[in-house]
Design a protein around this motif. Sequence first.
Motif, mmCIF file in Angstrom:
data_model
loop_
_atom_site.group_PDB
_atom_site.id
_atom_site.type_symbol
_atom_site.label_atom_id
_atom_site.label_comp_id
_atom_site.label_asym_id
_atom_site.label_seq_id
_atom_site.Cartn_x
_atom_site.Cartn_y
_atom_site.Cartn_z
ATOM 1 N N PHE A 179 0.776 -1.315 -0.141
ATOM 2 C CA PHE A 179 -0.364 0.099 0.084
ATOM 3 C C PHE A 179 1.058 1.464 -0.081
ATOM 4 C CE2 PHE A 179 0.746 -1.332 4.696
ATOM 5 C CZ PHE A 179 0.643 0.062 4.859
ATOM 6 N N ALA A 180 2.220 1.646 0.026
ATOM 7 C CA ALA A 180 3.336 2.324 0.110
ATOM 8 C C ALA A 180 2.911 3.332 -1.594
ATOM 9 C CB ALA A 180 4.270 1.763 0.323
ATOM 10 N N PHE A 181 2.327 4.158 -1.214
ATOM 11 C CA PHE A 181 2.556 5.273 -2.747
ATOM 12 C C PHE A 181 3.493 6.696 -2.540
ATOM 13 C CE2 PHE A 181 -0.087 6.557 -5.978
ATOM 14 C CZ PHE A 181 -0.466 7.610 -6.470
ATOM 15 N N TYR A 182 4.692 5.967 -3.657
ATOM 16 C CA TYR A 182 5.860 6.711 -3.901
ATOM 17 C C TYR A 182 6.276 7.241 -2.130
ATOM 18 C CZ TYR A 182 3.633 6.743 -8.075
ATOM 19 O OH TYR A 182 3.217 6.868 -9.105
ATOM 20 N N GLY A 183 6.182 6.585 -2.002
ATOM 21 C CA GLY A 183 6.987 7.072 -0.006
ATOM 22 C C GLY A 183 5.886 7.552 0.868
ATOM 23 N N PHE A 184 4.586 8.295 0.900
ATOM 24 C CA PHE A 184 4.256 8.795 1.814
ATOM 25 C C PHE A 184 3.265 7.667 2.093
ATOM 26 C CE2 PHE A 184 5.439 11.655 -2.093
ATOM 27 C CZ PHE A 184 5.844 12.991 -0.865
ATOM 28 N N GLY A 185 3.431 7.130 2.176
ATOM 29 C CA GLY A 185 2.317 6.047 3.053
ATOM 30 C C GLY A 185 1.128 5.348 2.196
ATOM 31 N N ARG A 186 -0.175 4.910 3.317
ATOM 32 C CA ARG A 186 -0.800 4.850 2.573
ATOM 33 C C ARG A 186 -1.731 5.892 1.447
ATOM 34 N NH1 ARG A 186 -4.127 0.578 4.362
ATOM 35 N NH2 ARG A 186 -5.640 0.548 3.054
ATOM 36 N N PRO A 187 -1.766 5.653 -0.154
ATOM 37 C CA PRO A 187 -2.672 6.930 0.062
ATOM 38 C C PRO A 187 -4.426 7.256 0.065
ATOM 39 C CG PRO A 187 -2.865 4.954 -1.767
ATOM 40 C CD PRO A 187 -1.672 4.100 -0.561
ATOM 41 N N ASN A 188 -4.310 8.358 -0.335
ATOM 42 C CA ASN A 188 -6.033 8.611 0.007
ATOM 43 C C ASN A 188 -6.653 8.272 -1.417
ATOM 44 O OD1 ASN A 188 -6.144 11.184 -1.457
ATOM 45 N ND2 ASN A 188 -4.975 11.968 -0.243
ATOM 46 N N LEU A 189 -7.950 8.272 -1.095
ATOM 47 C CA LEU A 189 -9.191 8.586 -2.035
ATOM 48 C C LEU A 189 -8.737 9.542 -2.955
ATOM 49 C CD1 LEU A 189 -11.160 7.034 -3.354
ATOM 50 C CD2 LEU A 189 -13.266 8.569 -2.219
ATOM 51 N N PHE A 190 -8.298 10.964 -3.131
ATOM 52 C CA PHE A 190 -8.311 11.453 -4.500
ATOM 53 C C PHE A 190 -6.449 11.096 -4.173
ATOM 54 C CE2 PHE A 190 -5.571 14.684 -5.946
ATOM 55 C CZ PHE A 190 -6.394 15.619 -6.999
ATOM 56 N N ASP A 191 -6.407 10.863 -4.761
ATOM 57 C CA ASP A 191 -4.676 9.944 -5.062
ATOM 58 C C ASP A 191 -4.975 8.551 -5.851
ATOM 59 O OD1 ASP A 191 -2.633 12.105 -3.906
ATOM 60 O OD2 ASP A 191 -2.633 11.020 -2.360
ATOM 61 N N SER A 192 -6.347 7.382 -5.185
ATOM 62 C CA SER A 192 -6.205 6.734 -5.953
ATOM 63 C C SER A 192 -7.068 7.393 -7.325
ATOM 64 C CB SER A 192 -7.182 5.601 -5.273
ATOM 65 O OG SER A 192 -5.774 5.346 -3.582
ATOM 66 N N ILE A 193 -8.285 8.406 -6.979
ATOM 67 C CA ILE A 193 -8.833 8.543 -8.775
ATOM 68 C C ILE A 193 -8.079 9.519 -8.989
ATOM 69 C CG2 ILE A 193 -10.662 10.033 -9.167
ATOM 70 C CD1 ILE A 193 -12.374 8.995 -6.703
ATOM 71 N N PHE A 194 -6.904 9.720 -8.746
ATOM 72 C CA PHE A 194 -6.239 11.059 -9.583
ATOM 73 C C PHE A 194 -5.317 9.851 -10.494
ATOM 74 C CE2 PHE A 194 -2.912 13.416 -10.835
ATOM 75 C CZ PHE A 194 -3.621 14.845 -11.713
ATOM 76 N N GLY A 195 -5.381 9.057 -10.137
ATOM 77 C CA GLY A 195 -4.245 8.017 -10.471
ATOM 78 C C GLY A 195 -4.982 7.539 -11.377
ATOM 79 N N ILE A 196 -6.189 6.902 -11.958
ATOM 80 C CA ILE A 196 -6.384 6.330 -13.219
ATOM 81 C C ILE A 196 -7.416 7.697 -13.763
ATOM 82 C CG2 ILE A 196 -8.749 5.382 -13.658
ATOM 83 C CD1 ILE A 196 -7.736 4.002 -10.372
ATOM 84 N N LEU A 197 -8.283 7.906 -13.442
ATOM 85 C CA LEU A 197 -8.286 9.077 -14.099
ATOM 86 C C LEU A 197 -7.739 10.145 -14.832
ATOM 87 C CD1 LEU A 197 -11.346 10.846 -12.025
ATOM 88 C CD2 LEU A 197 -11.127 9.096 -14.116
ATOM 89 N N PHE A 198 -6.404 10.738 -14.413
ATOM 90 C CA PHE A 198 -5.687 11.267 -15.257
ATOM 91 C C PHE A 198 -5.125 11.079 -16.606
ATOM 92 C CE2 PHE A 198 -1.548 13.204 -16.126
ATOM 93 C CZ PHE A 198 -1.891 14.688 -16.098
#
Length: 135
Positions: A11-30
């Motif tokens: 679940f690590a996300f670019y070294g910042f720990g657990r991603p939040n919902l915005f990061d997950s959605i943005f990572g898909i939609l962008f």
Amino acid sequence: MPFRSETVPSFAFYGFGRPNLFDSIFGILFPICFIGVLCFFLFFIIRGIRQWNKNNHSPRLTVDVLITAKRTDVSHSSTNSHHSSSTSYYVTFQVESGDRMEFAVSGADYGKVAEGDRGKLSFQGTRYLGFERLY
């Protein structure tokens, strides 16, 4: 003691720990939106190149015509303090068989013709080349 490797949790996300919902959605939609916009621009670029190529391979024709209509299309755009407009000019020509063709023309050519004028229309595919009025 055997060597123990530390693994990064899935679940690590670019070294910042657990991603939040915005990061997950943005990572898909962008990426999806980026690819969609890119495809949109490529579609219109390819369509323009195909039309240009088709016109270049069409014969140059000159036919007797009657001008049946004239029209303009004014588009407006504005930003905070800047307003601008653009005018496109169109003339509809009717050939002897009754078929009609509309071409985009320059403002100078638009001003030189009137509905009811007869003359010779020169064109290549969808490209207007000129009109010579018969007196």
